[in-house]
Design a protein around this motif. Structure first.
Motif, PDB file in Angstrom:
ATOM      1  N   UNK A 192       0.824  -1.207   0.000  1.00 44.46           N
ATOM      2  CA  UNK A 192       0.000   0.000   0.000  1.00 44.46           C
ATOM      3  C   UNK A 192       0.863   1.265   0.000  1.00 44.46           C
ATOM      4  N   UNK A 193       2.066   1.174   0.538  1.00 41.44           N
ATOM      5  CA  UNK A 193       2.985   2.322   0.453  1.00 41.44           C
ATOM      6  C   UNK A 193       3.378   2.595  -1.001  1.00 41.44           C
ATOM      7  N   UNK A 194       3.575   1.528  -1.766  1.00 44.30           N
ATOM      8  CA  UNK A 194       3.929   1.721  -3.173  1.00 44.30           C
ATOM      9  C   UNK A 194       2.770   2.371  -3.942  1.00 44.30           C
ATOM     10  N   UNK A 195       1.599   1.882  -3.653  1.00 40.30           N
ATOM     11  CA  UNK A 195       0.425   2.438  -4.330  1.00 40.30           C
ATOM     12  C   UNK A 195       0.256   3.925  -4.007  1.00 40.30           C
ATOM     13  N   UNK A 196       0.393   4.239  -2.724  1.00 39.28           N
ATOM     14  CA  UNK A 196       0.268   5.644  -2.338  1.00 39.28           C
ATOM     15  C   UNK A 196       1.417   6.486  -2.894  1.00 39.28           C
ATOM     16  N   UNK A 197       2.587   5.858  -2.976  1.00 41.37           N
ATOM     17  CA  UNK A 197       3.756   6.561  -3.505  1.00 41.37           C
ATOM     18  C   UNK A 197       3.490   7.073  -4.912  1.00 41.37           C
ATOM     19  N   UNK A 198       2.804   6.269  -5.692  1.00 39.31           N
ATOM     20  CA  UNK A 198       2.484   6.697  -7.066  1.00 39.31           C
ATOM     21  C   UNK A 198       1.634   7.968  -7.060  1.00 39.31           C
ATOM     22  N   UNK A 199       0.625   7.970  -6.208  1.00 35.73           N
ATOM     23  CA  UNK A 199      -0.247   9.162  -6.144  1.00 35.73           C
ATOM     24  C   UNK A 199       0.538  10.358  -5.599  1.00 35.73           C
ATOM     25  N   UNK A 200       1.310  10.101  -4.576  1.00 32.42           N
ATOM     26  CA  UNK A 200       2.057  11.206  -3.966  1.00 32.42           C
ATOM     27  C   UNK A 200       3.022  11.841  -4.962  1.00 32.42           C
ATOM     28  N   UNK A 201       3.625  11.021  -5.806  1.00 30.03           N
ATOM     29  CA  UNK A 201       4.541  11.597  -6.801  1.00 30.03           C
ATOM     30  C   UNK A 201       3.784  12.502  -7.772  1.00 30.03           C
ATOM     31  N   UNK A 202       2.583  12.128  -8.083  1.00 29.49           N
ATOM     32  CA  UNK A 202       1.787  12.976  -8.985  1.00 29.49           C
ATOM     33  C   UNK A 202       1.427  14.300  -8.290  1.00 29.49           C
ATOM     34  N   UNK A 203       1.092  14.212  -7.012  1.00 34.36           N
ATOM     35  CA  UNK A 203       0.774  15.437  -6.278  1.00 34.36           C
ATOM     36  C   UNK A 203       2.030  16.310  -6.153  1.00 34.36           C
ATOM     37  N   UNK A 204       3.151  15.658  -6.026  1.00 39.30           N
ATOM     38  CA  UNK A 204       4.415  16.403  -5.981  1.00 39.30           C
ATOM     39  C   UNK A 204       4.617  17.149  -7.295  1.00 39.30           C
ATOM     40  N   UNK A 205       4.187  16.549  -8.370  1.00 40.62           N
ATOM     41  CA  UNK A 205       4.276  17.215  -9.671  1.00 40.62           C
ATOM     42  C   UNK A 205       3.352  18.451  -9.706  1.00 40.62           C
ATOM     43  N   UNK A 206       2.185  18.311  -9.107  1.00 41.43           N
ATOM     44  CA  UNK A 206       1.294  19.484  -9.010  1.00 41.43           C
ATOM     45  C   UNK A 206       2.007  20.610  -8.251  1.00 41.43           C
ATOM     46  N   UNK A 207       2.684  20.205  -7.191  1.00 46.07           N
ATOM     47  CA  UNK A 207       3.413  21.191  -6.397  1.00 46.07           C
ATOM     48  C   UNK A 207       4.507  21.846  -7.249  1.00 46.07           C
ATOM     49  N   UNK A 208       5.225  21.034  -8.012  1.00 50.00           N
ATOM     50  CA  UNK A 208       6.284  21.597  -8.867  1.00 50.00           C
ATOM     51  C   UNK A 208       5.695  22.571  -9.898  1.00 50.00           C
ATOM     52  N   UNK A 238       4.567  27.842 -12.480  1.00 48.46           N
ATOM     53  CA  UNK A 238       3.526  28.849 -12.185  1.00 48.46           C
ATOM     54  C   UNK A 238       2.178  28.557 -12.834  1.00 48.46           C
ATOM     55  N   UNK A 239       1.866  27.295 -12.960  1.00 48.88           N
ATOM     56  CA  UNK A 239       0.613  26.955 -13.644  1.00 48.88           C
ATOM     57  C   UNK A 239      -0.495  26.525 -12.671  1.00 48.88           C
ATOM     58  N   UNK A 240      -0.196  26.554 -11.380  1.00 44.73           N
ATOM     59  CA  UNK A 240      -1.179  26.083 -10.403  1.00 44.73           C
ATOM     60  C   UNK A 240      -1.378  27.189  -9.369  1.00 44.73           C
ATOM     61  N   UNK A 241      -2.625  27.443  -8.996  1.00 47.65           N
ATOM     62  CA  UNK A 241      -2.892  28.499  -8.018  1.00 47.65           C
ATOM     63  C   UNK A 241      -2.585  28.011  -6.603  1.00 47.65           C
ATOM     64  N   UNK A 242      -2.511  28.948  -5.685  1.00 49.90           N
ATOM     65  CA  UNK A 242      -2.240  28.593  -4.298  1.00 49.90           C
ATOM     66  C   UNK A 242      -3.326  27.696  -3.710  1.00 49.90           C
ATOM     67  N   UNK A 243      -4.561  28.001  -4.073  1.00 49.01           N
ATOM     68  CA  UNK A 243      -5.693  27.217  -3.560  1.00 49.01           C
ATOM     69  C   UNK A 243      -5.648  25.774  -4.083  1.00 49.01           C
ATOM     70  N   UNK A 244      -5.364  25.623  -5.372  1.00 50.58           N
ATOM     71  CA  UNK A 244      -5.292  24.279  -5.956  1.00 50.58           C
ATOM     72  C   UNK A 244      -4.154  23.490  -5.317  1.00 50.58           C
ATOM     73  N   UNK A 245      -3.047  24.164  -5.141  1.00 49.32           N
ATOM     74  CA  UNK A 245      -1.903  23.524  -4.505  1.00 49.32           C
ATOM     75  C   UNK A 245      -2.289  23.048  -3.102  1.00 49.32           C
TER      76      UNK A 245
END
Ligand code: SF4
Lengths: 253, 324
Positions: free
Chosen positions: B130-146, B152-159
């Motif tokens: 389950x850590x691996x599965x969550x890791x995949x999602x977390x990496x995508x969210x990290x991309x949102x953060x990047x 500069x393509x994501x607003x503060x609220x979305x982040x």
């Protein structure tokens, strides 16, 4: 010609300024002023300045209007440039005192703001939060309980009776308690003034400049000036028109 | 499916490995249309006025959504949680304590994690999966953060939203992942935002609802959400114990500060908003934050859910103008 307007919680203040010279000042109680001469059109506040009779038609005709005040965030004033209160007050203090390095202490109807100005620029500021017990309104309430005028209240600083409530409303019952103990009214007045000093001292300590410029309606309180000087050991400067400082600031920006 | 509530980020991997539905009660509370009423209800039940709104919100959320089982973080978060746990157990809620060791001791943390695993009857293999599965999602969210600070393509609220949701993956990791994917696709194609001032938001997530859009009307944008990013566990770590040691939120302020300082520099932040919750012990830490950060700091205090009040708006405005 510039017309600066400061829409405060208690009073609306106006300053007509031409080339750095104050031509005329005026004020009006805020609530009746809004009731009589203001209306909302959509999100916009429209003030019928001509009807208020405060200024002549020629004056209004030629003037650029800059406004600040408590309504600044919720309202926009038709035909006027809107600036934030903190900027307006700093600009006013700069224009009125000619100083460049000071701590500004603005004590108005509800708000107390402390701003640090270095080389003519605002560098940091704090505001009273959630409590107005260091404001003009508080003084008015206390004067009413003591049955003295604001001018009378503001003239006593000697040997203050201790008052310690942190809340303005509880402060009233505390004051009543001290009245019952039979203290002379002079000492009670001084005590009230002293509470203001206690409330603003922590904010002032954060910004240690040599000079404190005191503005806002409360700056008319001579006892406060005296007590603040004693407590801070700093030089206090009260500009010529402390209560119109924000309006003058607007007009000189 | 059986739902398990929790009071702040806990090892989510364990709850998911046990086949249960995780529910971050903070999110339930703050996204509820009657969040304000929930606070009032908690006060009617006897919670003092002078206790943090999040605690009252969590309490009301437990009652409102009928949670029977609750993981309460008793160490590393708020000491109010202990009393909350006691009150809830009196109401028949089964409470499971979890403690982040203050000194970040790996053995101590492993012990706590394994205790929780035993409680839910899962072994390391299932947890790793389950850590691996969550890791995949977390990496995508990290991309949102990047995309927020780098492109500069994501607003503060979305982040804020996407990172904060990782604490429980919106109670449904698959659906959340699909939402993340869809957002990523959209965000990548956007024109970059052009606000001039770059802000950091540090402290617990805001209880007020419109902070981010408000600063954006003033030519500023939040490009770093400190705690929310921590919820999303953005670090590469070899195992679960290290992952929850790298997580800064439950440990001391200095561990948090080293992370903050690095991000302020990397993200070219101009100024910091430090949010403190009324009646929270973390308000005291504001003194340290102000001393240690090399940038202008505006401390904002929030009490109850709802839009920013006029005074707070005035202060934000003055602060941003001062920077201009
Ligand atoms: S904001 Fe502070 S007081 Fe409130 S729950 Fe969080 S840690 Fe506790």
């Amino acid at each position: 010609m510039n017309l600066g307007i400061d829409l405060g919680s208690r009073k609306a203040k106006f300053a007509l300024v031409q080339e750095g010279h104050v031509i005329r000042l005026a004020d009006h109680d805020t609530v009746p002023f809004y009731k009589r001469y203001g209306r909302l059109e959509g999100e916009e506040l429209v003030l019928d300045l001509a009807a208020s009779g405060l200024f002549s038609a020629e004056e209004l005709e030629g003037a650029t209007v800059v406004v600040t005040g408590y309504g600044r965030n919720t309202l926009s004033l038709r035909g006027a440039r809107v600036v934030s209160e903190i900027r307006a007050h700093v600009a006013g203090a700069l224009a009125q005192t000619g100083l460049a390095d000071f701590t500004l202490l603005d004590m108005g109807g509800q708000d107390t703001k402390v701003a640090l100005v270095k080389a003519g620029k605002l560098t940091d500021f704090v505001m009273n939060d959630k409590c107005a017990a260091s404001s003009g309104r508080y003084l008015e309430n206390m004067a009413a309980i003591l049955e003295v005028s604001l001018a009378e209240l503001s003239s006593h600083w000697h040997d203050p009776v201790p008052l310690d409530a942190t809340c303005g409303i509880f402060g009233e019952s505390e004051l009543i308690g001290q009245i019952l103990r039979g203290y002379p009214v002079e000492r009670l007045c001084a005590g009230v003034n002293q509470t203001l000093v206690k409330r603003v001292l922590p904010m002032l300590r954060r910004f240690p400049s040599e000079t404190v410029v005191l503005t806002g309606g409360v700056a008319h309180n001579r006892a406060l000036v005296r007590l603040l000087e004693e407590a801070t050991g700093r030089t206090l400067v009260v500009p010529e028109h402390p209560q119109h400082n924000g309006a003058i600031g607007c007009a000189s920006m | 499916m059986h739902r398990v509530g929790f009071t702040t980020t806990i090892p989510l991997e364990i709850v998911l490995a046990a086949g249960m539905t995780p529910v971050d009660l903070n999110n339930v509370f703050i996204t509820s249309p009657h969040a304000t009423r929930m606070i009032e209800e908690a006060e009617v039940d006897g919670f003092p006025r002078s206790i943090c709104g999040w605690i009252k919100g969590i309490y009301a959320a437990v009652v409102e959504c009928g949670i029977h089982e609750l993981i309460a973080v008793t160490e590393g978060d708020c000491s109010n949680t202990r009393a909350l746990m006691e009150v809830l157990s009196l109401k028949g809620v089964e409470t499971i304590p979890f403690a982040y060791p203050h000194d970040r001791d790996p053995a101590g943390l492993r012990f706590e994690i394994e205790k929780l695993m035993r409680r839910f009857g899962v072994g390391w293999d299932a947890v790793k999966l389950s850590r691996e599965r969550l890791g995949r999602i977390r990496r995508k969210v990290k991309e949102i953060d990047r995309l927020t600070w780098d492109e500069n393509r994501v607003s503060g609220q979305e982040n804020h939203y996407f990172q904060v949701c990782t604490s429980d993956m919106n109670s449904d990791p698959d659906r959340f992942e699909a939402e993340v994917d869809a957002f990523l696709e959209k965000a990548r194609q956007r024109e970059p935002f052009r606000q001039r001032l770059r802000l950091a938001y540090i402290g617990v997530p805001p209880i007020m609802t419109d902070l981010y859009p408000f600063v954006e009307t003033l030519d500023a944008r939040v490009v770093f959400n400190e705690t929310q990013r921590q919820f999303a566990m953005p670090f590469d770590t070899p195992d679960l114990v290290e992952q929850y040691r790298a997580y800064t939120y439950p440990y001391d302020i200095f561990h948090r500060l080293s992370d903050i300082l690095m991000e302020l520099e990397r993200r070219k932040v101009d100024a910091v908003i430090h949010y403190v919750q009324s009646f929270c012990f973390r308000q005291i830490e504001d003194m340290i934050v102000r001393q240690k950060l090399p940038l202008p700091v505006l401390t904002l205090e929030g009490d109850k859910p709802g839009p920013l009040d006029a005074r707070t708006r005035i202060r934000i405005e003055g602060f941003l103008e001062m920077l201009a």
